[in-house]
Design a protein around this motif. Structure first.
Motif, PDB file in Angstrom:
ATOM      1  N   ASP A 102      47.249  -1.229  43.809  1.00 37.81           N
ATOM      2  CA  ASP A 102      48.564  -1.880  43.760  1.00 37.81           C
ATOM      3  C   ASP A 102      48.444  -3.202  43.006  1.00 37.81           C
ATOM      4  N   PRO A 103      49.577  -3.743  42.544  1.00 35.25           N
ATOM      5  CA  PRO A 103      49.556  -4.906  41.640  1.00 35.25           C
ATOM      6  C   PRO A 103      48.790  -6.095  42.216  1.00 35.25           C
ATOM      7  N   GLN A 104      48.996  -6.379  43.503  1.00 38.88           N
ATOM      8  CA  GLN A 104      48.316  -7.540  44.082  1.00 38.88           C
ATOM      9  C   GLN A 104      46.799  -7.387  43.986  1.00 38.88           C
ATOM     10  N   GLU A 105      46.351  -6.166  44.343  1.00 44.82           N
ATOM     11  CA  GLU A 105      44.919  -5.875  44.281  1.00 44.82           C
ATOM     12  C   GLU A 105      44.407  -5.995  42.846  1.00 44.82           C
ATOM     13  N   GLN A 106      45.221  -5.534  41.925  1.00 48.77           N
ATOM     14  CA  GLN A 106      44.825  -5.609  40.508  1.00 48.77           C
ATOM     15  C   GLN A 106      44.567  -7.055  40.101  1.00 48.77           C
ATOM     16  N   VAL A 107      45.469  -7.917  40.494  1.00 40.43           N
ATOM     17  CA  VAL A 107      45.313  -9.332  40.151  1.00 40.43           C
ATOM     18  C   VAL A 107      44.049  -9.890  40.791  1.00 40.43           C
ATOM     19  N   ASN A 108      43.874  -9.525  42.051  1.00 39.83           N
ATOM     20  CA  ASN A 108      42.691  -9.993  42.766  1.00 39.83           C
ATOM     21  C   ASN A 108      41.416  -9.581  42.047  1.00 39.83           C
TER      22      ASN A 108
END
Lengths: 433, 696
Positions: free
Chosen positions: B363-369
């Motif tokens: 998911d996007p948040q994980e991607q950023v992380n």
């Protein structure tokens, strides 16, 4: 028997022992004995076929009568130095042999010999026995003539005895030489062979019975082999079958029954043991196995199939094609659009005989590779390992290099395998060849 | 063979030139880590290999040892039969196959074993050192007696002529004397083997000069009464070579026994099985590299040794070229290494294809992380590495299962050998393969007893697997299947079919017949499955699901697979299967490829005029026909070189041939002639003939 061997110089007893050990060679031994005396002929040349008892007779005579002698095998003497050394060693001991300089010449030998000889003069005639004397022809040109009259050179009472399978006429050098005394050992007759073979009988059988067994054996093998050494190898190879028969049969005198029992075994042995396809040890094992109805053993030549890497196979096939097809036909066989060739002119007269009868012809490396690329179905890059495979085929003796090793430019090869081998390699291509 | 000691030194050399010198600290520490890892890897892998080879050769070596023992003991017997055979030299014909590079190791362990257990006197000779009888004799004596044997021809020996009296002569009688002295000394000790045999090993029989060999055997047979000699012939092709090389009169002096070694393909199969199809080693090869190595084996040399060397090369290349290979080690070390990764290495991980694919699924948040937080990335990496290991643990047992099921099917849809199946699985998802589908169909047609036997074997394989979680679930399940299948009586097909046939006999109408047949067909299709069939389908579906779940993503789709898998097949091919001609042409066409000089950089097909003379001359000769006029060639060359010197094209001197250019031209032409591109010809004066056409 002892009447055949009589000589005033030697004891009756030792003569008797000699004649016991030399069955069927009394005449030759007698002649030799009469030649061996206080004063002897410079050189004697004895010839006869392989295993006609030449070395054996001499060995027994010289040994039993305790005469000073130097046995030399010419195969073993890779250099003349070894020959000289062996002679000096057996006549005068190790000290004399060490007096020879490095790479001695003939005159060195003669000098050392004379020196030693004056220190320990001969009481009896000394004998130098040279086996396989035919190899002397390949040695230095002066060696053979010098050996023939060594007696004069060294001023000693010495006789050189040459043993060979080849007649003297083939020895005579162009420059001429001293003519040795010629002595011929004829081949053994069938009766004599039987007499000799009966000598090494197994201690558990009676002489008469064993002799009839030998008779049967000779009946089968005499037509193909008269070599005593080969024949001596057979009876004990057949031993298992023989003992097996002996256990089962009651009467030892029943030769007819013996014949009936042994014949199949003998016939079988003719194809395997006699040709040394199977060693005597394996044959024995096989015989024992057969009693338990086990599988048969295959001889050496039964294993002809060789597994090769894929490209090596095709290289070998290409080599075969290049060896047995004339180069002119390549275009026709290996190109798709080769154009028409008139049939009448196609084969020249001498090419009508089968190429297989003429044997393989040499071909250059380029041609081999060209055929290889057209025979193999995929595109192959000319990698180093293709070339190294060619050279490993040469070391495996499946190909032979015709040109000299040093010739790097356009080496030439010949195919050294038979059509059967090629067919084995690639069953699919059988119909094409 | 496995010169482990050699590699580290080479490797140190590699690291000195490591291009990424910006972050020296990390590079060096990683380098040190790498170095240790490689050592470990190499040692583990190649110890195993050695053990494997010994194990494979065990049978044949043992029987050879028995043979030597028996021969030396029968000599001491005095019964009738062995007396009769005393004049023959016992000989073992050892057929080893055409993979000559592998033989060395076999002979080495053979002579070691012989020396340990049978006799201290073993000499092995090779054909290339025995061109003449004298040399053969010398080598044999030297190796048996462990002394330097005097040779008259050698110049050095000349200097030691002072020691002339002590010199040992090159003949078997010397050996005889030595042997007698030796055994006499030993017999005082009073051990049971009073006369240990003298074993002479001819490593490559085919390559020996037949003449030399015959003479040697003749000489030996003269001494057989005094010396317990024994021969071992190493044969690469077939035993009939003995007959080709030795005439009957010589071969009758030998008592030959035949020994056949394992075929090299079997050998390879074992090596692949133990070295590659195992989760034991984290280092893996991808499909293409495997394919290259296997095809070199099958197409070129049949040499297992070279195959192992190929793996060795891939290993070195992998650790050298892939910085992330620090993670390619045992689980604990790998997890530790993840924590030590520097920011640059983490960046490398983010650039990995497989990692990018993984990120896209999050998911996007994980991607950023993942892209910003280094510590988070490290944690994820640890997880991913664990996953990868787990995947491998499951992969191999199931691969074996699938292989046992499919390897006996008619026409081998998934290959006869397990390596073929492995290759398929490496490349892509296996169930997308048509052959897999057909194999599954074929499996459904298997007879009951066959199927049960196969399932039983599968169970054994799974039982041996180390992965706990799948193992338990799996084989319990399987167990159930085949037990129930086995208990089920085979279904009686007859009663289901007979009924419509009975009806058929009464009616003769064509229409009716067609109708009945259709009905029959229908009924068979919709017919209720017998319990056996139902179970069978279930079992096979289970296998299918296993395959899909565990071999599921093919190896190349695993995240972080780049860490463990070596992918550069081109490098391996270039190193192991060199193409000299292609390299020469590449060098002549594109000198930049090898020289890496920026001035030589040109567009495709054009050669810079600053290129070496030979390249220019080569390029010019490509434009010519079969015969090349030397003068025209020289003129053209001179023009090109003048341009390179920066001469003004308008000036008088431009393109003039001076002595220096002339000399350079001649040198370049003779170099081309040496390389085989041209040759002198007598057809026309001042011309040379061209020998190659077309590019490569």
């Amino acid at each position: 028997m002892s009447s055949l061997l009589q000589h005033p110089g030697h004891e009756e007893e030792s003569l008797q022992r000699v004649s016991d050990q030399l069955p069927c060679r009394e005449v030759q031994a007698g002649t030799l004995l009469s030649l061996m005396g206080q004063y002897s002929y410079p050189s004697i040349f004895i010839y006869g076929h392989r295993s006609s008892g030449k070395s054996h007779v001499l060995h027994v005579l010289l040994k039993e009568l305790e005469l000073p002698h130097a046995p030399v095998s010419c195969v073993e003497c890779v250099s003349v130095a070894l020959l000289f050394e062996q002679v000096l060693l057996s006549f005068f001991g190790a000290d004399a042999a060490s007096l020879l300089p490095r790479s001695p010449s003939l005159s060195d030998f003669v000098r050392v010999y004379r020196n030693q000889c004056s220190q320990s003069p001969a009481e009896q005639t000394r004998y130098i026995v040279m086996e396989k004397a035919e190899l002397l022809r390949d040695a230095d040109a002066n060696l053979l003539p010098a050996l023939l009259r060594l007696q004069e050179l060294v001023e000693d009472n010495v006789t050189v005895i040459l043993l060979s399978e080849i007649v003297w006429d083939k020895f005579r050098p162009n420059t001429g030489c001293f003519e040795p005394l010629l002595l011929h050992f004829p081949d053994y007759s069938k009766g004599e062979l039987q007499h000799i073979l009966s000598h090494d009988r197994h201690p558990s059988y009676s002489a008469e019975f064993y002799s009839s067994y030998i008779n049967i054996l000779l009946g089968v093998f005499y037509s193909v082999c008269r070599d005593l050494r080969e024949l001596r190898h057979l009876p004990h190879a057949m031993n298992v079958a023989f003992t097996c028969f002996c256990v089962s049969s009651v009467k030892e005198t029943d030769t007819h029954k013996l014949w009936r029992n042994m014949e199949p075994h003998l016939k079988k042995a003719m194809q395997t043991v006699y040709l040394r396809e199977v060693s005597s040890l394996q044959w024995e094992k096989m015989q024992q196995m057969e009693e338990k109805e086990s599988g048969a053993l295959r001889g050496l030549s039964a294993h002809t199939h060789v597994e090769l890497p894929y490209y090596s196979k095709f290289l070998l096939i290409a080599a075969y094609l290049a060896s047995y097809n004339p180069a002119r036909t390549d275009k026709r066989f290996f190109l798709k659009h080769h154009g028409k060739i008139r049939k009448t002119n196609f084969l020249k007269k001498n090419e009508k005989t089968s190429n297989h009868l003429l044997g393989p012809k040499p071909f250059p490396l380029d041609r081999l590779l060209a055929i290889f690329y057209s025979v193999v179905d995929s595109r192959v890059a000319p990698t180093a390992s293709i070339f190294s495979q060619i050279s490993s085929l040469v070391t495996l003796q499946l190909l032979t290099q015709v040109s000299h090793d040093d010739q790097l430019d356009a080496p030439k090869y010949k195919c050294a395998v038979s059509m059967d081998f090629i067919c084995h390699l690639y069953g699919i291509y059988k119909h094409l060849l | 063979v496995f010169v482990v000691n050699l590699w580290p030194s080479i490797f140190q050399g590699c690291f000195v030139f490591k291009p990424s010198a910006k972050k020296k600290k990390t590079a060096l520490s990683l380098g040190a880590l790498n170095f240790q890892q490689i050592n470990n890897h190499q040692q583990n892998m190649f110890c195993l290999c050695k053990a494997l080879q010994d194990e494979l050769n065990r049978n044949i070596l043992d029987s050879l040892l028995d043979f030597t023992r028996k021969c030396s003991s029968t000599r001491q017997h005095s019964d009738w039969a062995s007396q009769m055979r005393a004049s023959e030299i016992p000989t073992a014909a050892l057929v080893l196959g055409v993979n000559v590079p592998d033989h060395d190791m076999t002979f080495q362990s053979l002579s070691d074993l012989l020396q340990q257990s049978v006799t201290p006197h073993v000499a092995s000779v090779q054909a290339k050192e025995c061109g003449a009888l004298k040399h053969l004799m010398k080598r044999v004596l030297e190796r048996l007696m462990d002394t330097v044997v005097d040779d008259e021809d050698e110049e050095e020996a000349e200097q030691t002529s002072a020691q002339l009296n002590k010199s040992v002569h090159c003949s078997l009688s010397t050996l005889c004397a030595w042997y007698n002295a030796k055994t006499k000394r030993c017999s005082h000790v009073g051990d049971d083997l009073q006369s240990p045999p003298l074993v002479i090993i001819f490593k490559d029989l085919e390559a020996f000069n037949p003449r030399v060999l015959q003479d040697f055997i003749l000489i030996c047979s003269r001494y057989i009464e005094r010396l317990p000699l024994m021969f071992i012939f190493g044969i690469a092709t077939s035993p009939s070579t003995i007959q080709h090389m030795l005439p009957h009169s010589v071969s009758s002096l030998l008592c030959i026994e035949l020994f056949q070694s394992l075929s090299c393909t079997q050998h390879l199969a074992t090596v692949i099985d133990k070295l590659i199809l195992t989760p034991q080693f984290p280092f893996k090869l991808n499909g293409k590299v495997m394919q290259v190595l296997i095809s070199i084996f099958l197409y070129h040399d049949f040499s297992v040794r070279n195959f192992i060397k190929g793996i060795q090369l891939a290993l070195l290349e992998h650790f050298h070229s892939q910085p992330l290979s620090v993670l390619c080690c045992k689980k604990k070390a790998a997890l530790l290494n993840v924590m030590h990764l520097g920011p640059q290495d983490l960046e490398r991980i983010r650039q990995l294809q497989s990692f990018k694919r993984y990120v896209e699924k999050q998911d996007p948040q994980e991607q950023v992380n993942l892209f910003t937080d280094d510590t988070h990335l490290k944690e994820v990496c640890q997880k991913l590495i664990k996953n990868l290991r787990q995947y491998h643990k499951n992969y191999y047992p199931i691969l074996r299962c699938l292989h046992t099921l499919t390897s006996s099917l008619p026409r081998y849809p998934l290959g006869k050998q397990i390596r073929e199946l492995h290759l398929i699985c490496l490349d892509k998802n296996i169930w997308e393969n048509e052959d897999y589908q057909s194999a599954m169909k074929l499996l459904k047609m298997l007879a009951k007893d066959q199927l049960i036997a196969l399932l039983q074997r599968c169970e054994e394989i799974l039982q041996a697997a180390k992965s706990k979680n799948i193992k338990m679930a799996l084989f319990m399940f399987l167990n159930n299947y085949y037990l129930t299948v086995a208990a089920e009586p085979s279904p009686s097909v007859e009663d289901s079919i007979t009924s419509p046939v009975k009806n058929l006999q009464k009616k003769t109408d064509l229409f009716q017949l067609q109708k009945t047949l259709l009905e029959m067909n229908e009924s068979r299709r919709s017919k209720k499955l017998s319990p056996f069939e139902a179970l069978r389908n279930e079992a096979l579906e289970f296998i299918d699901s296993l395959v899909k779940s565990d071999i599921l993503p093919s190896c190349s789709s695993q995240t972080l697979n780049e860490v463990c898998y070596y992918t550069s097949s081109a490098t391996v091919r270039r190193h192991l299967n060199a193409t000299p001609r292609t390299s020469i042409q590449a060098a002549l066409n594109i000198p930049y490829y090898y020289l890496q000089n920026d001035r030589l950089k040109t567009e495709d097909g054009i050669v810079s005029n600053a290129a070496p003379d030979i390249c220019i001359v080569y390029k010019l000769h490509l434009e010519c026909g079969r015969l090349i006029n030397l003068y025209d060639w020289l003129e053209a060359y001179s023009t090109v070189v003048s341009a390179a010197e920066g001469n003004d094209p308008g000036s008088d001197n431009f393109g003039k041939v001076d002595d220096v250019k002339h000399a350079r031209f001649i040198r370049a032409v003779s170099e081309l002639e040496f390389l085989g591109f041209i040759k002198s010809t007598k057809q026309k004066t001042d011309h040379v003939a061209r020998l190659t056409w077309g590019g490569c």
